[in-house]
Write an enzyme that holds these catalytic residues in place. Structure first.
Site, PDB file in Angstrom:
ATOM      1  N   SER A  42       1.145   9.017  -3.232  1.00  0.00           N
ATOM      2  CA  SER A  42       0.872   7.945  -4.299  1.00  0.00           C
ATOM      3  C   SER A  42      -0.221   8.376  -5.354  1.00  0.00           C
ATOM      4  CB  SER A  42       0.507   6.661  -3.851  1.00  0.00           C
ATOM      5  OG  SER A  42       1.657   6.061  -3.018  1.00  0.00           O
ATOM      6  N   GLU A  66       2.335  20.483  -2.016  1.00  0.00           N
ATOM      7  CA  GLU A  66       2.501  19.429  -0.991  1.00  0.00           C
ATOM      8  C   GLU A  66       3.219  20.201   0.170  1.00  0.00           C
ATOM      9  OE1 GLU A  66       2.292  15.963  -0.257  1.00  0.00           O
ATOM     10  OE2 GLU A  66       2.999  17.011   1.441  1.00  0.00           O
ATOM     11  N   CYS A 107       3.409   6.744   1.724  1.00  0.00           N
ATOM     12  CA  CYS A 107       3.884   5.428   1.458  1.00  0.00           C
ATOM     13  C   CYS A 107       5.373   5.540   1.409  1.00  0.00           C
ATOM     14  CB  CYS A 107       3.423   5.054   0.340  1.00  0.00           C
ATOM     15  SG  CYS A 107       4.017   3.461  -0.357  1.00  0.00           S
ATOM     16  N   CYS A 136       4.950   2.543   3.953  1.00  0.00           N
ATOM     17  CA  CYS A 136       5.338   1.409   3.282  1.00  0.00           C
ATOM     18  C   CYS A 136       6.649   1.046   3.103  1.00  0.00           C
ATOM     19  CB  CYS A 136       4.509   1.281   2.038  1.00  0.00           C
ATOM     20  SG  CYS A 136       2.967   2.178   1.734  1.00  0.00           S
ATOM     21  N   LYS A 175       8.972   1.399   6.483  1.00  0.00           N
ATOM     22  CA  LYS A 175       8.531   0.144   7.260  1.00  0.00           C
ATOM     23  C   LYS A 175       9.055  -1.232   6.668  1.00  0.00           C
ATOM     24  CE  LYS A 175       5.503  -1.989   5.796  1.00  0.00           C
ATOM     25  NZ  LYS A 175       4.205  -1.781   5.730  1.00  0.00           N
ATOM     26  N   GLY A 208      -4.557  -2.883  17.085  1.00  0.00           N
ATOM     27  CA  GLY A 208      -4.303  -4.370  16.828  1.00  0.00           C
ATOM     28  C   GLY A 208      -4.170  -4.353  15.255  1.00  0.00           C
ATOM     29  N   TYR A 250      -2.815  -3.099  11.260  1.00  0.00           N
ATOM     30  CA  TYR A 250      -1.864  -3.320  10.434  1.00  0.00           C
ATOM     31  C   TYR A 250      -0.582  -2.977  11.027  1.00  0.00           C
ATOM     32  CZ  TYR A 250      -4.322  -4.071   5.919  1.00  0.00           C
ATOM     33  OH  TYR A 250      -4.954  -4.669   4.862  1.00  0.00           O
ATOM     34  N   ILE A 251      -0.395  -1.721  11.504  1.00  0.00           N
ATOM     35  CA  ILE A 251       0.821  -0.947  11.978  1.00  0.00           C
ATOM     36  C   ILE A 251       1.047  -1.295  13.144  1.00  0.00           C
ATOM     37  CG2 ILE A 251       1.582   1.417  12.573  1.00  0.00           C
ATOM     38  CD1 ILE A 251       0.051   2.797  10.500  1.00  0.00           C
ATOM     39  N   GLU A 304       2.863  -4.842  12.550  1.00  0.00           N
ATOM     40  CA  GLU A 304       4.148  -4.767  11.737  1.00  0.00           C
ATOM     41  C   GLU A 304       5.184  -4.256  12.698  1.00  0.00           C
ATOM     42  OE1 GLU A 304       2.891  -2.671   8.376  1.00  0.00           O
ATOM     43  OE2 GLU A 304       2.214  -4.375   7.298  1.00  0.00           O
ATOM     44  N   ARG A 327      -8.901  -7.185  12.507  1.00  0.00           N
ATOM     45  CA  ARG A 327     -10.305  -7.374  12.086  1.00  0.00           C
ATOM     46  C   ARG A 327     -10.317  -7.307  10.495  1.00  0.00           C
ATOM     47  NH1 ARG A 327     -14.308  -3.738  12.628  1.00  0.00           N
ATOM     48  NH2 ARG A 327     -13.043  -2.305  13.683  1.00  0.00           N
ATOM     49  N   ASP A 367      -6.606   7.610   0.466  1.00  0.00           N
ATOM     50  CA  ASP A 367      -6.814   7.675   1.783  1.00  0.00           C
ATOM     51  C   ASP A 367      -8.042   8.524   2.321  1.00  0.00           C
ATOM     52  OD1 ASP A 367      -5.117   5.545   1.853  1.00  0.00           O
ATOM     53  OD2 ASP A 367      -3.933   6.197   3.420  1.00  0.00           O
ATOM     54  N   HIS A 413       8.735 -27.910  -6.845  1.00  0.00           N
ATOM     55  CA  HIS A 413       9.319 -28.310  -6.041  1.00  0.00           C
ATOM     56  C   HIS A 413      10.737 -28.457  -5.711  1.00  0.00           C
ATOM     57  CE1 HIS A 413       9.271 -31.345  -2.747  1.00  0.00           C
ATOM     58  NE2 HIS A 413      10.488 -31.879  -3.100  1.00  0.00           N
ATOM     59  N   GLU A 418       4.322 -24.401  -3.597  1.00  0.00           N
ATOM     60  CA  GLU A 418       3.830 -25.541  -4.100  1.00  0.00           C
ATOM     61  C   GLU A 418       2.419 -26.169  -3.337  1.00  0.00           C
ATOM     62  OE1 GLU A 418       6.064 -29.271  -4.030  1.00  0.00           O
ATOM     63  OE2 GLU A 418       7.313 -28.424  -2.462  1.00  0.00           O
TER      64      GLU A 418
HETATM   65  P1  NDP Z   1      -6.139  -0.384  11.479  1.00  0.00           P
HETATM   66  O1  NDP Z   1      -7.179   0.127  11.014  1.00  0.00           O
HETATM   67  O2  NDP Z   1      -5.286  -1.526  10.734  1.00  0.00           O
HETATM   68  O3  NDP Z   1      -6.101  -0.780  12.778  1.00  0.00           O
HETATM   69  C1  NDP Z   1      -6.519   0.104  13.871  1.00  0.00           C
HETATM   70  C2  NDP Z   1      -6.504  -0.540  15.381  1.00  0.00           C
HETATM   71  O4  NDP Z   1      -6.808   0.430  16.341  1.00  0.00           O
HETATM   72  C3  NDP Z   1      -7.547  -1.587  15.613  1.00  0.00           C
HETATM   73  O5  NDP Z   1      -7.118  -2.660  16.106  1.00  0.00           O
HETATM   74  C4  NDP Z   1      -8.935  -0.800  16.037  1.00  0.00           C
HETATM   75  O6  NDP Z   1      -9.695  -1.465  17.000  1.00  0.00           O
HETATM   76  C5  NDP Z   1      -7.883  -0.226  17.182  1.00  0.00           C
HETATM   77  N1  NDP Z   1      -8.578   1.172  17.340  1.00  0.00           N
HETATM   78  C6  NDP Z   1      -9.168   2.290  16.506  1.00  0.00           C
HETATM   79  N2  NDP Z   1      -9.680   3.021  17.022  1.00  0.00           N
HETATM   80  C7  NDP Z   1      -9.231   2.995  18.455  1.00  0.00           C
HETATM   81  C8  NDP Z   1      -9.696   3.827  19.537  1.00  0.00           C
HETATM   82  N3  NDP Z   1     -10.253   5.106  19.648  1.00  0.00           N
HETATM   83  N4  NDP Z   1      -9.086   3.338  20.767  1.00  0.00           N
HETATM   84  C9  NDP Z   1      -8.250   2.257  20.805  1.00  0.00           C
HETATM   85  N5  NDP Z   1      -8.091   1.600  20.018  1.00  0.00           N
HETATM   86  C10 NDP Z   1      -8.723   1.868  18.533  1.00  0.00           C
HETATM   87  O7  NDP Z   1      -5.098   1.029  11.231  1.00  0.00           O
HETATM   88  P2  NDP Z   1      -3.527   1.133  11.488  1.00  0.00           P
HETATM   89  O8  NDP Z   1      -3.355   2.575  12.138  1.00  0.00           O
HETATM   90  O9  NDP Z   1      -2.829  -0.114  11.944  1.00  0.00           O
HETATM   91  O10 NDP Z   1      -3.367   1.274   9.778  1.00  0.00           O
HETATM   92  C11 NDP Z   1      -3.786   2.511   9.181  1.00  0.00           C
HETATM   93  C12 NDP Z   1      -4.187   1.979   7.796  1.00  0.00           C
HETATM   94  O11 NDP Z   1      -3.049   2.127   7.015  1.00  0.00           O
HETATM   95  C13 NDP Z   1      -4.695   0.591   7.641  1.00  0.00           C
HETATM   96  O12 NDP Z   1      -6.260   0.315   7.596  1.00  0.00           O
HETATM   97  C14 NDP Z   1      -4.225   0.134   6.298  1.00  0.00           C
HETATM   98  O13 NDP Z   1      -5.343   0.378   5.380  1.00  0.00           O
HETATM   99  C15 NDP Z   1      -2.968   1.174   6.171  1.00  0.00           C
HETATM  100  N6  NDP Z   1      -1.742   0.217   6.314  1.00  0.00           N
HETATM  101  C16 NDP Z   1      -1.365  -0.748   5.493  1.00  0.00           C
HETATM  102  C17 NDP Z   1      -0.563  -1.545   5.240  1.00  0.00           C
HETATM  103  C18 NDP Z   1      -0.183  -2.681   4.643  1.00  0.00           C
HETATM  104  O14 NDP Z   1      -0.887  -2.690   3.546  1.00  0.00           O
HETATM  105  N7  NDP Z   1       0.666  -3.346   4.805  1.00  0.00           N
HETATM  106  C19 NDP Z   1       0.702  -1.309   6.618  1.00  0.00           C
HETATM  107  C20 NDP Z   1       0.109  -0.232   7.530  1.00  0.00           C
HETATM  108  C21 NDP Z   1      -1.101   0.478   7.165  1.00  0.00           C
HETATM  109  P3  NDP Z   1     -10.920  -2.455  16.201  1.00  0.00           P
HETATM  110  O15 NDP Z   1     -10.595  -3.454  15.507  1.00  0.00           O
HETATM  111  O16 NDP Z   1     -11.680  -2.553  17.360  1.00  0.00           O
HETATM  112  O17 NDP Z   1     -11.563  -1.203  15.401  1.00  0.00           O
END
Ligand code: NDP
Length: 449
Positions: A15, A35, A43, A48, A51, A176, A178-179, A182, A205, A305, A438, A443
Site C-alpha cells: 500500500s 516486488e 493488505c 485486509c 480477510k 490475542g 487483531y488477527i 478476527e 491491548r 509497517d 431513526h 442514533e
Molecule cells: P497484535 O499486535 O494485534 O497482537 C499480537 C498478540 O500476540 C498479542 O496478544 C500479544 O500479546 C501476543 N504476542 C506477541 N508476542 C508474543 C509471543 N512471543 N508469544 C506469545 N504471544 C505473543 O498482532 P497481530 O499479529 O494480531 O496483527 C499484527 C498487526 O497487523 C496489528 O498490530 C495491526 O496493526 C495489523 N492488523 C490490523 C488489522 C485491522 O486493522 N483490522 C487486522 C489485522 C492486523 P501481548 O498483548 O501480551 O503483547
C-alpha cells in the site's frame, strides 16, 4: 547523462510503496518498484482484503440462522470452503491486476525480483543486475512473527490461512490481538472449534477495556474458548497430521487440526542490506525515520509497517503520499498521527478513535463517560442476546469528545463517519444538537445522556 538510473527506487509494492511510486512518477520522477511476491502487498494479497471477504463469508452462518425469525424458510445449508477460498483468491488476483495497471499507467517500471540495498544510492536485484537511484524508499512491510518454541514450524500464520486445503475442525490460535480475534470469528463461523491461547489475560491491548471485555464475553457465549497466561511450550505433530499443543500455566494439551500464530508482525528488514548501507534500525528491525520518513541516510526513506509506527494500511498510504508530495511534488507535509480510527473485524466488530477511558483519565484528569448498552433491533427479533456497547469519552472542562469506542453490528462503518467529528474536536453539545436518524444503531451516538 543522468547521474542515477532512477530518481526513485521503491522496494516493496504494498500500500505505501505503490502510493509513493505512482504519485512520485506523476510528478515527473523516473521510478522503479521492486516486488519479490505479488503487487498489492499484505493488505491486498494476504491481509485486509481477503480477510474482510472471509469475515463476510463466515457471517452468513449467523445470518442464515437468523433469517428464519424474519420469515425465511432456509433449507439445510452446507458450507463449501474451497469455493469461497477460490473466489476470494480470484478477487485478490483481480485487485493485483488493478494495482499493476495503476503503476503501468503512471509509467512506473515494475521489477518482479527481490532487491537489496548495497549503498546509499545502490540496489542489487536478485538476478544480479545493479542499479542506482537518487532516492531509495523502503516499503517492504512486516512479516508474521512466530514464538520460539519446539515444533513452532508445524503452525501456520494468517499468510497461509487463505490457502487451506480443507476447513479444519479444531483451530488453536496463538495471540490475542487483531488477527487472532478476527480469525477466531472466521473459523468459528465456518464451523470450527476455536481456542485462543494468549500469554497474558488481555486481548486487544490498546483498545478500551470495557469494549474488549464485551468482545470476550460475546465470543465465549458463541463458543470460542480462551486460555490465558499460557505461553507456548511445545507443538507435536501426530501421524494423522493433527497437532498437540502444550502450553504453560496449567491446562491439558490442546488437540488441533490447525495451529495459527497471530503473535504480531515484525519489520521485514532481514537481509535487505540496510545495516550495511549505514541505515539505523531499532531493536525490532524497524527503519528509524524522522517526521518526513527519512532515515539517518539522506537518500534512504521508509514508509509503512517497516517503520513500525502504526501498522495500518491507510496510515502507510498517507505516509507514501506525504513522502511523494514532500520529496518530488514540492508540497511538503507530514502525516498527522492523532485520532486515527481503527477497527477489529471480529464477530461482532469493534472500532475506536481517540483516547480510551484509561488514557483519557491519565492524560486529562477529569473526564465524563457516556455509554449506550443496547441490543440491536435486528438481534432482538432474531432472538440473539448479544448487546452492542458504545462509549464516549468527554473532556470535562471543554466538553470536547476525545474518544469514541464501539462494539456491535457495523461498528466500523458507523465509526468512520463519527471519527470526523472526533477529529474535528466537536463538543458533546454539537453531537447532542444533531437530530437522531431513526431507527438506526448510530442514533445512539447523539442520544447518550
Ligand atoms: P497484535 O499486535 O494485534 O497482537 C499480537 C498478540 O500476540 C498479542 O496478544 C500479544 O500479546 C501476543 N504476542 C506477541 N508476542 C508474543 C509471543 N512471543 N508469544 C506469545 N504471544 C505473543 O498482532 P497481530 O499479529 O494480531 O496483527 C499484527 C498487526 O497487523 C496489528 O498490530 C495491526 O496493526 C495489523 N492488523 C490490523 C488489522 C485491522 O486493522 N483490522 C487486522 C489485522 C492486523 P501481548 O498483548 O501480551 O503483547
Amino acid at each position: 547523462m543522468a547521474q542515477y538510473d532512477y530518481d526513485l527506487f521503491v522496494i516493496g509494492a504494498g500500500s505505501g510503496g505503490v502510493r509513493a511510486a505512482r504519485v512520485s512518477a506523476a510528478y515527473g520522477a523516473k521510478v522503479a518498484i521492486a516486488e519479490e511476491h505479488r503487487v498489492g502487498g499484505t493488505c491486498v494479497i494476504r491481509g485486509c482484503v481477503p480477510k474482510k471477504l472471509l469475515v463476510y463469508g463466515s457471517h452468513f452462518a449467523e445470518d442464515l440462522h437468523d433469517a428464519k425469525q424474519f420469515g425465511w424458510d432456509v433449507p439445510e445449508c452446507a458450507f463449501d470452503w474451497p469455493r469461497l477460498r477460490d473466489s476470494v483468491l480470484a478477487e485478490v488476483t483481480r485487485l493485483e491486476g488493478i494495482y499493476t495497471n495503476t503503476l503501468d499507467s503512471n509509467k512506473v517500471e515494475v521489477i518482479h525480483e527481490r532487491a537489496t540495498v548495497t549503498g546509499p544510492h545502490d540496489i542489487t536485484l536478485a538476478g544480479g543486475r545493479q542499479v542506482t537511484a537518487r532516492t531509495i524508499l523502503i516499503a517492504v512491510g512486516a512479516w508474521p512473527a512466530r514464538p520460539d518454541c519446539e515444533g513452532a514450524e508445524h503452525g501456520i500464520t494468517s499468510n497461509e490461512a487463505f490457502h487451506l486445503e480443507t476447513m479444519p475442525k479444531r483451530v488453536v490460535i496463538a495471540g490475542g490481538g487483531y488477527i487472532a480475534n478476527e480469525f477466531a470469528g472466521i473459523f468459528h463461523g465456518f464451523g470450527a472449534h476455536v481456542t485462543i491461547v494468549n500469554r497474558t489475560d488481555q486481548i486487544l491491548r490498546g483498545y478500551d477495556e470495557q469494549i474488549r471485555d464485551r468482545l470476550l464475553q460475546i465470543s465465549m457465549t458463541k463458543g470460542i474458548d480462551f486460555r490465558f497466561h499460557a505461553p507456548f511450550e511445545k507443538v507435536e505433530k501426530q501421524e494423522d497430521g493433527s497437532l498437540i499443543v502444550h502450553t504453560g500455566g496449567g491446562g491439558d494439551p490442546l488437540h488441533a487440526d490447525v495451529l495459527m500464530f497471530a503473535t504480531g508482525r515484525v519489520p521485514k528488514t532481514r537481509g535487505l542490506g540496510l545495516e550495511e548501507a549505514g541505515v539505523e534500525l531499532d531493536k525490532h528491525g524497524a527503519v528509524v525515520v524522522d517526521a518526513d520518513n527519512k532515515s539517518n541516510v539522506d537518500s534512504i526513506y521508509a514508509v509503512g509497517d517497516v517503520t513500525n509506527r502504526v501498522q495500518l494500511t491507510p496510515v502507510a498510504i498517507r505516509e507514501g503520499q506525504a513522502f511523494a508530495d514532500t520529496v518530488f511534488g514540492n508540497k511538503p507535509h507530514r502525516v498527522d498521527y492523532t485520532n486515527i480510527p481503527s477497527a477489529v473485524f471480529s464477530h461482532p466488530p469493534m472500532a475506536g478513535v481517540g483516547l480510551t477511558e484509561a488514557q483519557a483519565r491519565n492524560k486529562l484528569g477529569s473526564v465524563k463517560i457516556y455509554t449506550s448498552d443496547f441490543r440491536a433491533m435486528k438481534n432482538v427479533l432474531a432472538g440473539r442476546h448479544e448487546r452492542a456497547l458504545y462509549k464516549m469519552i468527554v473532556e470535562e472542562q471543554t466538553e470536547r469528545v476525545v474518544g469514541l469506542h464501539m462494539i456491535g453490528p457495523d461498528a466500523p462503518e458507523i465509526l468512520q463517519a463519527a471519527a470526523v467529528a472526533v477529529k474535528a474536536g466537536l463538543s458533546k453539545q454539537a453531537w447532542d444538537e444533531t437530530v437522531a436518524l431513526h431507527p438506526s444503531m448510530a442514533e445512539e451516538l447523539v442520544l447518550m445522556k
